[in-house]
Design a protein around this motif. Sequence first.
Motif, PDB file in Angstrom:
ATOM      1  N   ASN A 171      48.358  22.825  35.241  1.00 32.91           N
ATOM      2  CA  ASN A 171      47.054  22.773  35.670  1.00 32.91           C
ATOM      3  C   ASN A 171      46.561  21.092  36.081  1.00 32.91           C
ATOM      4  N   GLY A 172      46.877  20.577  35.041  1.00 33.72           N
ATOM      5  CA  GLY A 172      46.915  18.854  34.877  1.00 33.72           C
ATOM      6  C   GLY A 172      47.702  18.429  35.993  1.00 33.72           C
ATOM      7  N   LEU A 173      48.920  18.827  36.226  1.00 34.29           N
ATOM      8  CA  LEU A 173      49.948  18.179  37.125  1.00 34.29           C
ATOM      9  C   LEU A 173      49.165  18.473  38.402  1.00 34.29           C
ATOM     10  N   ASP A 174      48.825  19.636  38.647  1.00 32.71           N
ATOM     11  CA  ASP A 174      48.240  20.011  40.132  1.00 32.71           C
ATOM     12  C   ASP A 174      47.174  19.099  40.508  1.00 32.71           C
ATOM     13  N   ARG A 175      46.352  18.730  39.348  1.00 33.86           N
ATOM     14  CA  ARG A 175      45.393  17.942  40.005  1.00 33.86           C
ATOM     15  C   ARG A 175      45.650  16.536  40.013  1.00 33.86           C
ATOM     16  N   LEU A 213      40.968  26.108  41.296  1.00 33.57           N
ATOM     17  CA  LEU A 213      40.341  24.922  40.492  1.00 33.57           C
ATOM     18  C   LEU A 213      39.410  23.912  41.454  1.00 33.57           C
ATOM     19  N   LYS A 214      40.255  23.219  42.137  1.00 34.34           N
ATOM     20  CA  LYS A 214      39.478  22.553  43.108  1.00 34.34           C
ATOM     21  C   LYS A 214      38.418  23.081  43.975  1.00 34.34           C
ATOM     22  N   THR A 215      38.424  24.222  44.444  1.00 31.53           N
ATOM     23  CA  THR A 215      37.251  24.829  45.307  1.00 31.53           C
ATOM     24  C   THR A 215      35.927  25.033  44.213  1.00 31.53           C
ATOM     25  N   LEU A 216      36.555  25.642  43.031  1.00 32.46           N
ATOM     26  CA  LEU A 216      35.485  25.784  42.112  1.00 32.46           C
ATOM     27  C   LEU A 216      34.656  24.717  41.438  1.00 32.46           C
ATOM     28  N   GLU A 217      35.320  23.462  41.501  1.00 30.03           N
ATOM     29  CA  GLU A 217      34.738  22.469  41.180  1.00 30.03           C
ATOM     30  C   GLU A 217      33.816  21.545  41.999  1.00 30.03           C
ATOM     31  N   GLU A 218      34.234  21.612  43.380  1.00 28.49           N
ATOM     32  CA  GLU A 218      33.321  21.043  44.305  1.00 28.49           C
ATOM     33  C   GLU A 218      33.515  21.885  45.459  1.00 28.49           C
ATOM     34  N   PRO A 219      32.546  23.017  45.451  1.00 25.55           N
ATOM     35  CA  PRO A 219      32.497  23.710  46.688  1.00 25.55           C
ATOM     36  C   PRO A 219      31.391  23.288  47.565  1.00 25.55           C
ATOM     37  N   PRO A 220      31.447  23.605  48.897  1.00 26.02           N
ATOM     38  CA  PRO A 220      30.241  23.263  49.809  1.00 26.02           C
ATOM     39  C   PRO A 220      29.009  23.466  49.069  1.00 26.02           C
ATOM     40  N   GLU A 221      28.055  22.777  49.537  1.00 27.56           N
ATOM     41  CA  GLU A 221      26.529  22.940  49.048  1.00 27.56           C
ATOM     42  C   GLU A 221      26.058  24.197  49.192  1.00 27.56           C
ATOM     43  N   ASN A 222      26.410  25.260  50.307  1.00 25.80           N
ATOM     44  CA  ASN A 222      25.832  26.239  50.471  1.00 25.80           C
ATOM     45  C   ASN A 222      26.751  27.609  50.013  1.00 25.80           C
ATOM     46  N   VAL A 223      27.431  27.294  48.930  1.00 31.46           N
ATOM     47  CA  VAL A 223      28.410  28.502  48.300  1.00 31.46           C
ATOM     48  C   VAL A 223      28.208  28.121  46.852  1.00 31.46           C
ATOM     49  N   VAL A 224      27.912  29.640  46.195  1.00 35.30           N
ATOM     50  CA  VAL A 224      28.090  29.691  44.659  1.00 35.30           C
ATOM     51  C   VAL A 224      28.978  30.810  44.492  1.00 35.30           C
ATOM     52  N   PHE A 225      29.580  30.602  43.428  1.00 31.34           N
ATOM     53  CA  PHE A 225      30.643  31.477  42.623  1.00 31.34           C
ATOM     54  C   PHE A 225      30.033  32.195  41.593  1.00 31.34           C
ATOM     55  N   ILE A 226      30.164  33.425  41.601  1.00 32.42           N
ATOM     56  CA  ILE A 226      29.806  34.010  40.258  1.00 32.42           C
ATOM     57  C   ILE A 226      30.917  35.028  39.726  1.00 32.42           C
ATOM     58  N   LEU A 227      31.611  34.603  38.584  1.00 28.24           N
ATOM     59  CA  LEU A 227      32.629  35.044  38.020  1.00 28.24           C
ATOM     60  C   LEU A 227      32.072  36.011  36.839  1.00 28.24           C
ATOM     61  N   ALA A 228      32.851  37.297  36.871  1.00 33.64           N
ATOM     62  CA  ALA A 228      32.184  38.251  35.773  1.00 33.64           C
ATOM     63  C   ALA A 228      33.478  38.726  35.025  1.00 33.64           C
ATOM     64  N   THR A 229      33.630  38.945  33.638  1.00 29.66           N
ATOM     65  CA  THR A 229      34.771  39.347  32.937  1.00 29.66           C
ATOM     66  C   THR A 229      34.293  40.097  31.684  1.00 29.66           C
ATOM     67  N   THR A 230      34.980  41.163  30.934  1.00 35.48           N
ATOM     68  CA  THR A 230      34.780  41.273  29.834  1.00 35.48           C
ATOM     69  C   THR A 230      35.661  40.719  28.608  1.00 35.48           C
ATOM     70  N   GLU A 231      36.936  39.878  29.298  1.00 35.08           N
ATOM     71  CA  GLU A 231      37.633  39.364  28.342  1.00 35.08           C
ATOM     72  C   GLU A 231      37.726  37.747  28.508  1.00 35.08           C
ATOM     73  N   PRO A 232      36.867  37.056  28.240  1.00 33.42           N
ATOM     74  CA  PRO A 232      36.772  35.625  28.477  1.00 33.42           C
ATOM     75  C   PRO A 232      37.670  34.700  27.930  1.00 33.42           C
ATOM     76  N   HIS A 233      38.397  35.267  26.885  1.00 32.95           N
ATOM     77  CA  HIS A 233      39.532  34.373  26.230  1.00 32.95           C
ATOM     78  C   HIS A 233      40.766  34.346  27.043  1.00 32.95           C
ATOM     79  N   LYS A 234      40.914  35.225  28.059  1.00 30.41           N
ATOM     80  CA  LYS A 234      42.014  34.989  28.902  1.00 30.41           C
ATOM     81  C   LYS A 234      41.875  34.139  30.166  1.00 30.41           C
ATOM     82  N   ILE A 235      40.726  33.484  30.220  1.00 27.05           N
ATOM     83  CA  ILE A 235      40.252  32.631  31.376  1.00 27.05           C
ATOM     84  C   ILE A 235      40.768  31.254  30.789  1.00 27.05           C
ATOM     85  N   PRO A 236      41.398  30.519  31.649  1.00 24.62           N
ATOM     86  CA  PRO A 236      41.756  29.040  31.385  1.00 24.62           C
ATOM     87  C   PRO A 236      40.313  28.330  30.975  1.00 24.62           C
ATOM     88  N   ALA A 237      40.729  27.242  30.147  1.00 26.67           N
ATOM     89  CA  ALA A 237      39.521  26.518  29.811  1.00 26.67           C
ATOM     90  C   ALA A 237      39.158  25.509  31.044  1.00 26.67           C
TER      91      ALA A 237
END
Length: 596
Positions: free
Chosen positions: A515-519, A140-164
């Motif tokens: 997830n909220g408590l972790d944040r 969560l935290k890394t995906l929200e604020e990664p370093p400037e020179n990093v890009v994440f690309i997530l691929a899935t066939t079942e998006p309903h299983k990914i947390p909001a």
Amino acid sequence: MSYQALYRAWRPQKFDDLVGQELVTKTLKNALMTKQTSHAYLFTGPRGTGKTSAAKIFSKAINCHFQKDGEPCNECDTCTSITAGRQNDVIEIDAASNNGVEEIRDIRDKVKYAPTECDYKIYIIDEVHMLSTGAFNALLKTLEEPPENVVFILATTEPHKIPATIISRTQRFDFRRIQPDTILQRMQYIVSQKQLKCEPAALKLIAKAAEGGMRDALSILDQVISFGNDEVTLDNALMVTGSVQNDELLQYLEQVTQKDTAKALEILHQILNDGKDAARFIEDLISFCRDLLLYQQMPEKVENDELNVVNDDFRNFSQKIKPEEIYQMIDLLNEQQENMRFTSHASIYLEVLTVKLATRQTTISPKTPQAAGEKLDPKDTIKVENLTRQVKQLQQQVEQLLQNQSNGQSVTATNSSRPKTTSYNKTQVRKTTAPAKVDLQQVYGVLSDATRTSLNELREIWDDLLNMLTVAQRAVMHVSSPVAASPDGVIVTFQFDFLCQRAQTDQPLKDTLENGLDRLIGHVPRLIFMPQEQWPQIRQEYLNGQKAQKHLTAGEDGQRTEQETPGDPKQPAPKDPVVDTALKLFGNEVVDIKND
């Protein structure tokens, strides 16, 4: 060099080669040209539609120094190394086999280091929905604020299983199923480049059998080429895909509509003996019925569709059959298709299906007397009046029942001719509701380490935690409050039992809370839900148990279990374990110590 499968050899190397996804490719190219790329992307869609290919093309384009109009040059060292899969700064991870917390923590630790050769370090996580809950929390935290020179690309066939919480941190692109005519054009181009002999009808059949996936289409084409010694023929395509020709489908449906069960079964056996797939046979029948319906409503569309062959037999049959019959057949086909999913004897189900189709009764839509200009029979009029009277009586009984419930009174039958109703009140209704289950072992485990500091910490962030929930989740949690907490757990009480039961069985709600408590507090305590009315009794039983255990231990050690008589007022009173536990739980600012 060894032979490569067609879907690998002809994998798109630039956005223009990615057919059927013009909306996605245009958006990504514009973002690259204007330098407005995001730090995280989510590619969703069916299999074989170009999600991973788009991720690799984007990785090349964002790092290519010779980029033109958002397209990579595919000639520089960076592009060639990414294409060959030897670039260390483009990391592709399969989440199906690397779905644990440790793997994501390893990414979180390495993401802080700058790329070695490229301008950006790209993480491509395929099938990201396979990650565990803990892995998503670690990301969560890394995906929200990664370093400037990093890009994440997530691929899935079942998006309903990914947390909001993950989806909200990414730019989402939905890859659509590719149209059959687009797949056909791509296969025609590949066949022409390979200079193969090909029948157009064979490519049309493969395009329909691919069901919107380019990779599936090229895999089938590869099989047909191998089967036919570099020749693509209709017979070979039918053999490989297990499909049935339109002429055979037409003959089968003609016998079914003519109620000739024996002839229909004979055609079915001939199709199965030719090695046709049973599941594909039903799919082809449903598609053929769909074409009949469309041809009856929009003949020009079906005539102009190059993937369908409309001949005179098809036109004549579409004029004979009624739409109601087609609806019935589609319903029976769908029902039998569902039954065949878990069987190893598909031929038996097809035989039963054939008998059902040939012996079905054609339903005729009823006409109202007013539309037909007819009059109701006097007997029917009497029946309607009796039914109306009975409905009014039932409405009166329901109203009386509801009124008596609100007053706490029992309902009795007022007329011997009316059906008897069972009397009950609110107390009885409350007793019939099963109470929420509470795990006392977990509750006592939290109480044994509970502190006032942990409880105050949770109460301070509780409103913020509820604001992170969806509207439906807040409706469940708005009557809840934490009453005891330790570093590893928290007890939450609910004013209403049914909301407590709802929360206990709602796993997405628990995941969102964790997830909220972790944040908010940096760790995830175990959540224990219980009704508010059970909390005082459980708390008192725990305190009594602590006091009894203390007295029992004192008796076994040979010490005195009675209280000393008060002597010198300056001498401090002996400590009571129950008082110590209460002070630990609730603090000393609201506790009065009273001697027995």
